[in-house]
Design a protein around this motif. Structure first.
Motif, mmCIF file in Angstrom:
data_model
loop_
_atom_site.group_PDB
_atom_site.id
_atom_site.type_symbol
_atom_site.label_atom_id
_atom_site.label_comp_id
_atom_site.label_asym_id
_atom_site.label_seq_id
_atom_site.Cartn_x
_atom_site.Cartn_y
_atom_site.Cartn_z
ATOM 1 N N ARG A 1 -8.908 3.674 -1.593
ATOM 2 C CA ARG A 1 -10.139 3.707 -0.900
ATOM 3 C C ARG A 1 -9.785 4.808 0.279
ATOM 4 N NH1 ARG A 1 -11.961 -1.221 2.698
ATOM 5 N NH2 ARG A 1 -13.620 0.265 3.105
ATOM 6 N N TYR A 2 -10.599 5.664 0.810
ATOM 7 C CA TYR A 2 -10.248 6.456 1.678
ATOM 8 C C TYR A 2 -11.320 6.806 2.975
ATOM 9 C CZ TYR A 2 -14.205 9.230 -0.368
ATOM 10 O OH TYR A 2 -15.419 9.476 -0.683
ATOM 11 N N VAL B 1 -5.438 5.660 0.761
ATOM 12 C CA VAL B 1 -4.644 4.466 0.550
ATOM 13 C C VAL B 1 -4.865 3.927 -0.932
ATOM 14 C CG1 VAL B 1 -4.014 1.964 1.145
ATOM 15 C CG2 VAL B 1 -5.047 3.872 2.962
ATOM 16 N N PHE B 2 -3.517 3.658 -1.615
ATOM 17 C CA PHE B 2 -3.623 3.301 -3.005
ATOM 18 C C PHE B 2 -2.900 1.865 -2.939
ATOM 19 C CE2 PHE B 2 -3.499 7.849 -2.971
ATOM 20 C CZ PHE B 2 -4.571 8.071 -3.697
ATOM 21 N N ALA B 3 -3.105 1.104 -4.032
ATOM 22 C CA ALA B 3 -2.557 -0.149 -4.206
ATOM 23 C C ALA B 3 -2.908 -0.699 -5.478
ATOM 24 C CB ALA B 3 -2.983 -1.348 -3.143
ATOM 25 N N TRP C 1 -13.398 0.362 -1.961
ATOM 26 C CA TRP C 1 -12.533 0.282 -3.049
ATOM 27 C C TRP C 1 -12.792 0.919 -4.254
ATOM 28 C CZ3 TRP C 1 -7.414 -0.181 -1.975
ATOM 29 C CH2 TRP C 1 -6.935 -0.829 -0.938
ATOM 30 N N GLU C 2 -12.027 1.866 -5.148
ATOM 31 C CA GLU C 2 -12.390 2.311 -6.351
ATOM 32 C C GLU C 2 -11.413 2.158 -7.382
ATOM 33 O OE1 GLU C 2 -15.157 6.243 -4.802
ATOM 34 O OE2 GLU C 2 -13.022 6.388 -4.955
ATOM 35 N N PRO C 3 -11.669 1.532 -8.347
ATOM 36 C CA PRO C 3 -10.588 1.370 -9.344
ATOM 37 C C PRO C 3 -10.330 2.737 -10.086
ATOM 38 C CG PRO C 3 -12.726 0.749 -10.456
ATOM 39 C CD PRO C 3 -12.991 0.898 -9.033
ATOM 40 N N MET C 4 -8.764 2.969 -10.309
ATOM 41 C CA MET C 4 -8.352 4.382 -11.067
ATOM 42 C C MET C 4 -7.888 4.095 -12.294
ATOM 43 S SD MET C 4 -6.777 6.065 -7.595
ATOM 44 C CE MET C 4 -6.552 7.659 -8.561
ATOM 45 N N GLY C 5 -7.858 2.760 -12.585
ATOM 46 C CA GLY C 5 -7.593 2.405 -14.077
ATOM 47 C C GLY C 5 -5.964 2.167 -14.145
ATOM 48 N N GLY C 6 -5.385 2.023 -15.448
ATOM 49 C CA GLY C 6 -3.985 1.704 -15.476
ATOM 50 C C GLY C 6 -3.530 0.276 -15.807
ATOM 51 N N GLU C 7 -2.295 0.330 -16.500
ATOM 52 C CA GLU C 7 -2.050 -1.203 -16.433
ATOM 53 C C GLU C 7 -0.537 -1.167 -15.852
ATOM 54 O OE1 GLU C 7 -1.938 -2.500 -20.361
ATOM 55 O OE2 GLU C 7 -3.714 -1.511 -21.036
ATOM 56 N N PRO D 1 0.961 -1.346 -0.002
ATOM 57 C CA PRO D 1 -0.099 0.012 -0.085
ATOM 58 C C PRO D 1 0.844 1.172 0.026
ATOM 59 C CG PRO D 1 -0.181 -0.812 2.191
ATOM 60 C CD PRO D 1 0.942 -1.927 1.130
ATOM 61 N N ALA D 2 0.124 2.329 -0.553
ATOM 62 C CA ALA D 2 0.710 3.742 -0.349
ATOM 63 C C ALA D 2 -0.444 4.688 0.209
ATOM 64 C CB ALA D 2 1.001 4.058 -1.615
ATOM 65 N N VAL D 3 0.202 5.481 1.128
ATOM 66 C CA VAL D 3 -0.892 6.177 1.782
ATOM 67 C C VAL D 3 -0.559 7.400 2.059
ATOM 68 C CG1 VAL D 3 -0.028 5.373 4.191
ATOM 69 C CG2 VAL D 3 -2.423 6.297 3.900
#
Length: 107
Positions: free
Chosen positions: A73-74, A61-63, A83-89, A49-51
């Motif tokens: 999620r916050y 928090v991001f993962a 949890w919410e998706p933010m996209g990316g590969e 995680p990154a927070v």
């Protein structure tokens, strides 16, 4: 504990986040008097995680999940939002920072 991340959003406050043996995000906090019980925040993390905190009582928090997307999620001083998706590969380890109220950067 695997992949520990920590943040402080106020005096005498520390929040710890890590990936549990079940692959979920786990959390505990220090309030200046003692540690809270461990709580699962769910998810299936493929990274640590990154927070970051952007205001007193507010943190995010991001993962990266197994689908390769960045998820977040916050906490908003009241409860944890889902949890919410933010996209990316993505692969690797995200990092997060806040340099002003209501300003978040994630790398």
């Amino acid at each position: 504990m695997k992949h520990l991340a920590a943040v402080s959003w106020g005096s005498d406050r520390v929040d710890l986040f890590w990936v549990g043996d079940d692959g979920a995000l786990w959390h505990r906090s220090w309030d200046g008097r003692g540690w809270s019980a461990d709580e699962s925040l769910g998810g299936t993390l493929a990274s640590g995680p990154a927070v970051t905190a952007w205001a007193p009582g507010e943190m995010e928090v991001f993962a990266i999940f197994p689908d390769g997307q960045l998820w977040n999620r916050y906490w908003d001083q009241t409860y944890w939002h889902g949890w919410e998706p933010m996209g990316g590969e993505l692969t690797g380890q995200p990092a997060a920072s806040s340099w002003s109220a209501e300003r978040l950067d994630v790398f």
